[in-house]
Design a protein around this motif. Sequence first.
Motif, PDB file in Angstrom:
ATOM      1  N   GLY A   1       0.762  -1.319  -0.088  1.00 59.67           N
ATOM      2  CA  GLY A   1      -0.035   0.101   0.144  1.00 59.67           C
ATOM      3  C   GLY A   1       0.735   1.123   0.008  1.00 59.67           C
ATOM      4  N   ALA A   2       0.295   2.304   0.431  1.00 57.16           N
ATOM      5  CA  ALA A   2       1.075   3.600   0.395  1.00 57.16           C
ATOM      6  C   ALA A   2       0.429   4.493   1.678  1.00 57.16           C
ATOM      7  N   LEU A   3       1.315   5.550   1.819  1.00 54.20           N
ATOM      8  CA  LEU A   3       0.688   6.673   2.888  1.00 54.20           C
ATOM      9  C   LEU A   3       0.502   7.888   2.127  1.00 54.20           C
ATOM     10  N   SER A   4      -0.379   8.682   2.816  1.00 56.08           N
ATOM     11  CA  SER A   4      -0.490   9.880   2.025  1.00 56.08           C
ATOM     12  C   SER A   4      -0.486  11.022   3.339  1.00 56.08           C
ATOM     13  N   SER A   5      -0.109  12.410   3.099  1.00 58.97           N
ATOM     14  CA  SER A   5      -0.143  13.349   4.035  1.00 58.97           C
ATOM     15  C   SER A   5      -0.804  14.402   3.529  1.00 58.97           C
ATOM     16  N   TYR A   6      -1.107  15.363   4.560  1.00 59.65           N
ATOM     17  CA  TYR A   6      -1.791  16.515   4.336  1.00 59.65           C
ATOM     18  C   TYR A   6      -1.638  17.633   5.460  1.00 59.65           C
ATOM     19  N   VAL A   7      -1.099  18.763   5.122  1.00 57.72           N
ATOM     20  CA  VAL A   7      -0.787  19.654   6.300  1.00 57.72           C
ATOM     21  C   VAL A   7      -1.514  21.035   6.103  1.00 57.72           C
ATOM     22  N   HIS A   8      -2.522  21.446   6.871  1.00 57.71           N
ATOM     23  CA  HIS A   8      -3.324  22.669   6.695  1.00 57.71           C
ATOM     24  C   HIS A   8      -2.996  23.765   7.621  1.00 57.71           C
ATOM     25  N   GLY A   9      -2.478  24.839   6.945  1.00 55.45           N
ATOM     26  CA  GLY A   9      -2.059  26.101   7.779  1.00 55.45           C
ATOM     27  C   GLY A   9      -1.116  25.880   8.969  1.00 55.45           C
ATOM     28  N   GLY A  10      -0.418  24.709   8.610  1.00 60.57           N
ATOM     29  CA  GLY A  10       0.541  24.271   9.663  1.00 60.57           C
ATOM     30  C   GLY A  10       0.087  24.052  11.193  1.00 60.57           C
ATOM     31  N   LYS A  11      -0.913  24.235  11.141  1.00 58.53           N
ATOM     32  CA  LYS A  11      -1.868  23.799  12.531  1.00 58.53           C
ATOM     33  C   LYS A  11      -2.401  22.361  12.511  1.00 58.53           C
ATOM     34  N   LEU A  12      -2.548  21.715  11.470  1.00 63.84           N
ATOM     35  CA  LEU A  12      -3.404  20.560  11.111  1.00 63.84           C
ATOM     36  C   LEU A  12      -2.504  19.684  10.429  1.00 63.84           C
ATOM     37  N   GLY A  13      -2.521  18.415  10.819  1.00 62.98           N
ATOM     38  CA  GLY A  13      -1.525  17.638   9.897  1.00 62.98           C
ATOM     39  C   GLY A  13      -2.568  16.167   9.829  1.00 62.98           C
ATOM     40  N   VAL A  14      -2.387  15.670   8.700  1.00 59.49           N
ATOM     41  CA  VAL A  14      -2.874  14.060   8.481  1.00 59.49           C
ATOM     42  C   VAL A  14      -2.088  13.275   7.713  1.00 59.49           C
ATOM     43  N   LEU A  15      -2.085  12.001   8.318  1.00 60.62           N
ATOM     44  CA  LEU A  15      -1.535  10.758   7.693  1.00 60.62           C
ATOM     45  C   LEU A  15      -2.479   9.868   7.421  1.00 60.62           C
TER      46      LEU A  15
END
Length: 290
Positions: A153-167
């Motif tokens: 599989g694989a991982l994906s990340s997202y950061v919004h405004g430096g205050k919210l991060g998702v993996l």
Amino acid sequence: MATKITAQMVKQLREMTDSPMMECKKALVEAEGDLEKAVDVLRTMGIAKAVKKAGRDTNEGTVGAFVTADGHKGALVEVSCETDFVGTNPKFTGFATKLAEVVADNAPADVEALKALPFEGADTVDSALTELIHTMGENMKIARFVVRSVEDGALSSYVHGGKLGVLVEFAFSKPATAENDAFKAYAHDVAMQVAAAQPVAARIEDVPAETVEHEVAIYKAQAAESGKPEAIQERMAEGRLNKFYKENVLTEQVFIKDSDQTIRSLGEKVSKECDDSISIVAFDRFSFGE
């Protein structure tokens, strides 16, 4: 006769000054075991600013994310500081991103283990953090981190405004899927969905049993207020639980970019495009300060 420097003495000085362990040991040796003199030694060694800042509140900061090029390793980290001015400074946010890379590559057991790891341009993460404290003049702390790895599989990340991060972790069977543009767009959209819609779990089966029990108890109590027959009350409670799942479980949620689709139906569509079976395994969501 030289004073024996014990691990407990080093630990105590470290706790007093929030200084690197090796520097504490050197200071104690020079001060011949006198803790108060060792504090002064640390100040003269250039750690005075870090010592002075150590007691200040760290209510601002940033969330950093990193995923390896092959998508197999990833991490989120939260690093705190005193002011938003520093929290948005590229040098500080860059440190957080680089720190996430160190976490992803090494999977340390805890923050203390992370601090002992090598860091680019410095001996250790701890010394790099201390240098950043000196440079930017604010107290800083590594608050928390999470690391994931995946084979099929694989991982994906997202950061919004430096205050919210998702993996987000995805599973599939064909290695080529990771490089498929349709999958990449889907993975990014799912990470954005987690950030925006705040699901409590990736799949229905992942919702904690205590959460389900709590919700069902409320729905049954609400249904009982209706005065309708028990069988109807059961169906009412079941319907409300299904609504809870649609609003709070990632795969059941309406896609934020297309209200005609759910995340589940979007995943089925992308799976066909990639000629693979893609599933969402789990996710991590860091909202700064939570």
